[in-house]
Design a protein around this motif. Structure first.
Motif: not given
Length: 284
Positions: A168-178, A191-193, A264-266
Motif C-alpha cells: 500500500v502507498d503510505p500516502a493512502d494510509l495517511a489520508e485514511t488516518a486523517a 480497516y484492512a488497508l 474510507v477515502t472515497g
C-alpha cells in the motif's frame, strides 16, 4: 471544526505525511524523538520532543489533544504504547487511531512483530479511549531501500522475489488516518488497508526498469543470505520474525486485496506504478 491532534511518530513514513494533511485545518502536535530531524523532513505542526520509552513528560506533550495518532515500532519493547495509552487517558484524549498490521488477522502469523501488534491492539481496546485500527500491508516505500543498488547498477536482492504482496502507498494510509481522526463513524472500526493489486519484488523491479528506461536486475537470495543480512541490521529475534513473515508471503498469505482505502477515502488506492512515478528521482 478545528481539532487539536497529536501525531506520535510524526517523523515516520506515515506520520510526516499525516501532519501535512492535518495542518491545513487543524492544530497539530507533532510528537517526535528528534524535532531537529523532523524539521529537516518537513514535518508540519508544532514539533514536540517526546520519548515514548519514558512515561514522564508525555502528559504535557498530549495536553489539550482531542485525538491521537500512534505509529510505534519497537516489538522488543512494548512500553511505548503502554506509556502513550496511560498519558492519553491522563490528558483527556478522546480517540486514538493506531497504525497496525494486517497480519494480526492471520492465525498462522505468530512471529514476534505480529504478536506485538496484536498486544498493542488489545492494549488500546482496554485503554478506555475510543479507537480505530489501520491494519496495513507492507508499505510501497519499503523498496526505497533498493535505491542505492538501482542507482549504482547493482542487482536488487530479495528473498522470495516472486511472492505477491498487496502493498500500500503510505500516502493512502495517511489520508485514511486523517479521515479516521477528524470524521465521524470510525470508532471501533478496524480497516484492512492494501493497494489495488498484489505485486512481487520482481514485478516492482520490472516497473522501475521500465520507468527508468534501463535494465534493473533482480537477484534471488537464499533464506540464509537474507537472514544474515537482517541479523546485521536488527536484533536476532526481529530478523527471525522477518524470515517468518517472508515465508508466509511466499505461501500467498499477503496477496489478498481489501476495499477499505476506498471505503474510507472515497477513491481507489494508488498502484505501485503510480507510487514509483512519484518517487522515481530516488532511483535515478
Amino acid at each position: 471544526m478545528s481539532l487539536r491532534i497529536a501525531v506520535a511518530g510524526a517523523g515516520g513514513t506515515v506520520g510526516r505525511r499525516l501532519t501535512a494533511i492535518l495542518a491545513a485545518d487543524h492544530n497539530v502536535l507533532a510528537l517526535t524523538r528528534s524535532p531537529v530531524r523532523a524539521a529537516r523532513l518537513g514535518v508540519r505542526g508544532r514539533l514536540v520532543p517526546a520519548d515514548f520509552g519514558v512515561r514522564a513528560g508525555l502528559n504535557r506533550a498530549l495536553d489539550g489533544a482531542d485525538a491521537l495518532f500512534v505509529a510505534t515500532f519497537d516489538p522488543t519493547d512494548p512500553r511505548h504504547d503502554e506509556h502513550l495509552a496511560s498519558a492519553a487517558r491522563a490528558a483527556g484524549v478522546a480517540h486514538v487511531v493506531k497504525l497496525s498490521a494486517l497480519a494480526v488477522t492471520d492465525p498462522d502469523a505468530q512471529d514476534l512483530v505480529t504478536r506485538w501488534q496484536r498486544e498493542c491492539e488489545q492494549l488500546w481496546q482496554a485503554s478506555g479511549l475510543t479507537w480505530t485500527f489501520l491494519r496495513a500491508r507492507a508499505f510501497m516505500s519499503n523498496c526505497l531501500s533498493w535505491s542505492g543498488a538501482v542507482r549504482s547498477g547493482a542487482p536488487v536482492a530479495t528473498l522470495y522475489g516472486d511472492a505477491p504482496n498487496a502493498c500500500v502507498d503510505p500516502a493512502d494510509l495517511a489520508e485514511t488516518a486523517a479521515r479516521a481522526l477528524t470524521g465521524p463513524g470510525h470508532a471501533g472500526r478496524a480497516y484492512a488497508l492494501t493497494g489495488p493489486a498484489a505485486v512481487s519484488a520482481r514485478e516492482q523491479v520490472a516497473h522501475l526498469a521500465r520507468l527508468l528506461d534501463r535494465p534493473v536486475r533482480h537477484e534471488e537470495l537464499t533464506e540464509r543470505q537474507a537472514l544474515d543480512r537482517w541479523c546485521a541490521r536488527h536484533p536476532r529475534a526481529l530478523a527471525h520474525a522477518l524470515l517468518e513473515s517472508a515465508r508466509r508471503q511466499a505461501a500467498g498469505a499477503k496477496a489478498s486485496v481489501a476495499p477499505d482505502v476506498k471505503l474510507v477515502t472515497g477513491r481507489t488506492p494508488a498502484t505501485f506504478d503510480a507510487w514509483a512515478r512519484r518517487h522515481l528521482d530516488a532511483f535515478r
